[in-house]
Every structure is written in C-alpha cells, then in structure tokens.
Design an enzyme around this catalytic site. Structure first.
Site, PDB file in Angstrom:
ATOM      1  N   ARG A 103      25.942  12.161  62.258  1.00  0.00           N
ATOM      2  CA  ARG A 103      27.162  11.984  61.438  1.00  0.00           C
ATOM      3  C   ARG A 103      27.605  10.542  61.607  1.00  0.00           C
ATOM      4  NH1 ARG A 103      32.532  15.646  60.518  1.00  0.00           N
ATOM      5  NH2 ARG A 103      30.940  16.808  59.406  1.00  0.00           N
ATOM      6  N   HIS A 130      27.281  14.818  51.979  1.00  0.00           N
ATOM      7  CA  HIS A 130      27.407  15.881  52.990  1.00  0.00           C
ATOM      8  C   HIS A 130      26.470  17.017  52.557  1.00  0.00           C
ATOM      9  CE1 HIS A 130      28.841  17.999  56.318  1.00  0.00           C
ATOM     10  NE2 HIS A 130      30.128  18.096  56.058  1.00  0.00           N
ATOM     11  N   GLN A 133      26.767  20.620  53.927  1.00  0.00           N
ATOM     12  CA  GLN A 133      27.921  21.340  53.379  1.00  0.00           C
ATOM     13  C   GLN A 133      27.552  21.947  52.028  1.00  0.00           C
ATOM     14  OE1 GLN A 133      31.189  21.513  54.939  1.00  0.00           O
ATOM     15  NE2 GLN A 133      31.284  23.152  53.449  1.00  0.00           N
ATOM     16  N   ASP A 220      39.049  19.249  48.119  1.00  0.00           N
ATOM     17  CA  ASP A 220      38.839  18.681  49.452  1.00  0.00           C
ATOM     18  C   ASP A 220      39.954  17.677  49.708  1.00  0.00           C
ATOM     19  OD1 ASP A 220      37.715  18.150  51.897  1.00  0.00           O
ATOM     20  OD2 ASP A 220      36.067  16.934  51.134  1.00  0.00           O
ATOM     21  N   CYS A 260      35.855  22.712  52.009  1.00  0.00           N
ATOM     22  CA  CYS A 260      34.920  22.560  53.136  1.00  0.00           C
ATOM     23  C   CYS A 260      35.636  22.521  54.473  1.00  0.00           C
ATOM     24  CB  CYS A 260      34.066  21.313  52.943  1.00  0.00           C
ATOM     25  SG  CYS A 260      35.022  19.798  53.008  1.00  0.00           S
ATOM     26  N   ARG A 288      27.847  27.890  57.396  1.00  0.00           N
ATOM     27  CA  ARG A 288      27.227  26.655  57.888  1.00  0.00           C
ATOM     28  C   ARG A 288      26.202  27.003  58.983  1.00  0.00           C
ATOM     29  NH1 ARG A 288      30.030  21.843  57.530  1.00  0.00           N
ATOM     30  NH2 ARG A 288      28.008  21.013  58.144  1.00  0.00           N
TER      31      ARG A 288
HETATM   32  N1   CP Z   1      33.360  20.616  56.745  1.00  0.00           N
HETATM   33  C1   CP Z   1      33.035  19.888  57.809  1.00  0.00           C
HETATM   34  O1   CP Z   1      32.069  19.090  57.819  1.00  0.00           O
HETATM   35  O2   CP Z   1      33.863  20.104  58.877  1.00  0.00           O
HETATM   36  P1   CP Z   1      33.885  19.229  60.190  1.00  0.00           P
HETATM   37  O3   CP Z   1      34.343  17.835  59.819  1.00  0.00           O
HETATM   38  O4   CP Z   1      34.874  19.917  61.091  1.00  0.00           O
HETATM   39  O5   CP Z   1      32.518  19.202  60.783  1.00  0.00           O
END
Ligand code: CP
Length: 302
Positions: A103, A130, A133, A220, A260, A288
């Site tokens: 990430r 992402h 996701q 979002d 998300c 997920r």
């Molecule tokens: N949706 C998502 O990626 O959540 P986090 O940022 O908590 O990992």
C-alpha cells in the site's frame, strides 16, 4: 512466470470469474471451520505506507488461514522511507519473502516493486487504484444480485482510486457504470482511455442523474488519504453529492448501497443510508477476506 496484481487489467475476465468461484468456496469452507494450507511454509510481507484497517487485517488473516506467515512492515519504519531504492529493497526482500502486498502512494511504486520483487506483488491501494477493493466489491454484487446481466452501478462523489478500479472492473465484466461528480472533478482520462467498452460508461455533474436506474449506489470519502489539507474546500464542493434519503427518493426498492469504508458519516453518506436495509457495507468488507484468499491462491499457484 510470476504474476502480479497491480491493476484490474492484470486479470482477464475469465480469471476474475475463476477467482469469484474460489472466493465463494473459501467463504463456505470458512463457515465450516475448514482451511487449506496453500501458503504453508511461505512468508508474505505487507509493506504499508498508509493507514489501513480492512486491507491489512483481511490480508493478514487470509495469509494465516492459508497456512502462511504475514510480516507487517510499516512503510515509515523501513529504509525506503529514508531513501533506499525500491529496486534494492525488493531484491533483498525476495531473499526472505514469497510475496508482497504493497500500500503506497504512486502507482509507479507498486510497478517498481513488481519489476524487482521475484514473487507475486499485490497492490493494496495507491493514489490512483484499489484493485483488491474492486475485485471483492463485484464479488459482493454477484453474491447479492446473482448476475451482472443488465446491472447498473452508479458511483456518486469523488472519482478517486476506488472509482477508477470500479470502472475498469465494470469494463472487464460488462457492467454499466455511471458517475455523478462535480464540475472540475471528472473521472481520470487515463482510466477512460483504458476502457475497452466505453459505451458502458456515462457521466454527469447532476448527483440525481443516475439514481433511478441504479442497481448499486456506491460512494466513497471526499477526502482521500493525502488530500487532508484540502478537506474544507472539498467538503464544500461535494456537499450536494451526499448520499442521503432525499437523493435516494427515486431509487429502486432493491438497490444495494455500497461504500469501501472507512465512511465519513454526515459527509458523503448519512447514518440512515449506511445503516439502512439496502446497505451491504459490512458484507462488502467481509468479502475482502474471501476474495483475497482466492487471489493469493491464484497468484501463488495453489
Ligand atoms: N477499504 C479499505 O481499503 O479499507 P482500509 O483503508 O481500512 O484498508
């Protein structure tokens, strides 16, 4: 040859369907307290330079339940934060680890890890994408709606990294996608250019434009990680795009509300909507775990 998952477009439509099948299987098996040791003896690194709840925990649990060992590396605690190159880092980590989940900020950074790390690299979110996701979001839609045929997903608000990946996955799966965003905040032209079926996409600056036809209504945060300094300005720009009862007054009875998470209640969505009967946000977060197990199995040749 090793495979990475750095962008939605790294998978074919057939591969996504295979991953959905396996995610369904992993979900059933978990409910029966059964596990498969696909990653036995493997150590996988989670190199995260931004905060995370869902992605980190779902990947750690997925790796553990597949018999592997997750090793969490906070970006700020590694030498990368002091200027060590990704090339050197990735080549060294290849001697310890069998997989990497990253990430970070720029998409180019995950590509650089993919270039130099000897084993599969997974994009766990960048500023522009992402894909994990999107993978589990469409799995959730399929689980709830049973088919993508004739389905329409309406995204309202900031066309951010999550939206980019939702668009590319819609393109791959043949799902109609609609985006309502304020003037000056359009979908990235790069994402549009990548679409093979651009007729699936319609955009508008009217927040209500695509509500009546939507099977899925998705929003979002208006303030993505890294844009905190512009919070006040962005809240003012996006205010009319709040998903609330008034906006949803013309929605289908059986639409799904998706987000998300984390949600900023009172900003992009109201409590009534996110806690309402059409909301599937907690199932969405759970999935997920199952989809990432299936993805790990796919990339690690399980
Ligand atoms: N949706 C998502 O990626 O959540 P986090 O940022 O908590 O990992």
């Amino acid at each position: 040859m090793k495979r990475d998952f750095l962008e939605v477009t790294d998978l074919t439509r057939e591969e996504v369907w295979r991953i959905f099948d396996r995610a369904k299987y992993f979900k059933q098996e978990r409910s029966r307290h059964r596990q498969e040791e696909i990653l036995a003896g493997k150590h996988l690194g989670l190199l995260f330079s931004k905060p995370s709840t869902r992605t980190r925990v779902s990947f750690e649990v997925a790796i553990l339940e597949l018999g592997g060992t997750p090793i969490y590396l906070a970006g700020q605690s590694t030498q990368v934060s002091r200027g060590e190159t990704i090339k050197d880092t990735a080549r060294v980590l290849s001697r310890y680890l069998s997989g990497l989940v990253v990430r970070t900020f720029k998409q180019e950074e995950v590509k650089e890890y993919g270039r130099w790390f000897a084993f599969p690299v997974i994009n766990a979110l960048t500023d522009t994408s992402h894909p994990c996701q999107a993978l589990s979001d469409y799995f959730t839609i399929l689980e709830k709606k049973k088919t993508f045929d004739g389905l329409c997903l309406t995204y309202i608000g900031d066309p951010n990294n999550v939206c980019n990946s939702l668009v590319l996955m819609a393109d791959l799966l043949g799902v109609s996608i609609r985006i309502s965003s304020p003037p000056g905040y359009p979908l990235s032209p790069l994402v549009r250019q990548q679409m093979r079926n651009p007729q699936l996409l319609k955009v508008s600056t009217d927040p209500a434009a695509f509500i009546a036809d939507a099977d899925v209504i998705y929003t979002d945060t208006w303030v993505s990680m890294g844009s905190e300094s512009k919070e006040k300005e962005r809240i003012a720009v996006f205010r009319e795009y709040q998903v609330n009862e008034n906006l949803l007054s013309r929605a289908k009875k059986d639409f799904l509300f998706m987000h998300c998470l984390p949600a900023h209640r009172g900003q992009e969505v109201t409590d009534t909507v996110i806690d309402g009967e059409n909301s599937v946000v907690i199932d969405q977060a759970e999935n997920r775990l199952h989809c990432q197990k299936a993805l790990l199995e796919f990339l690690h040749g399980g």
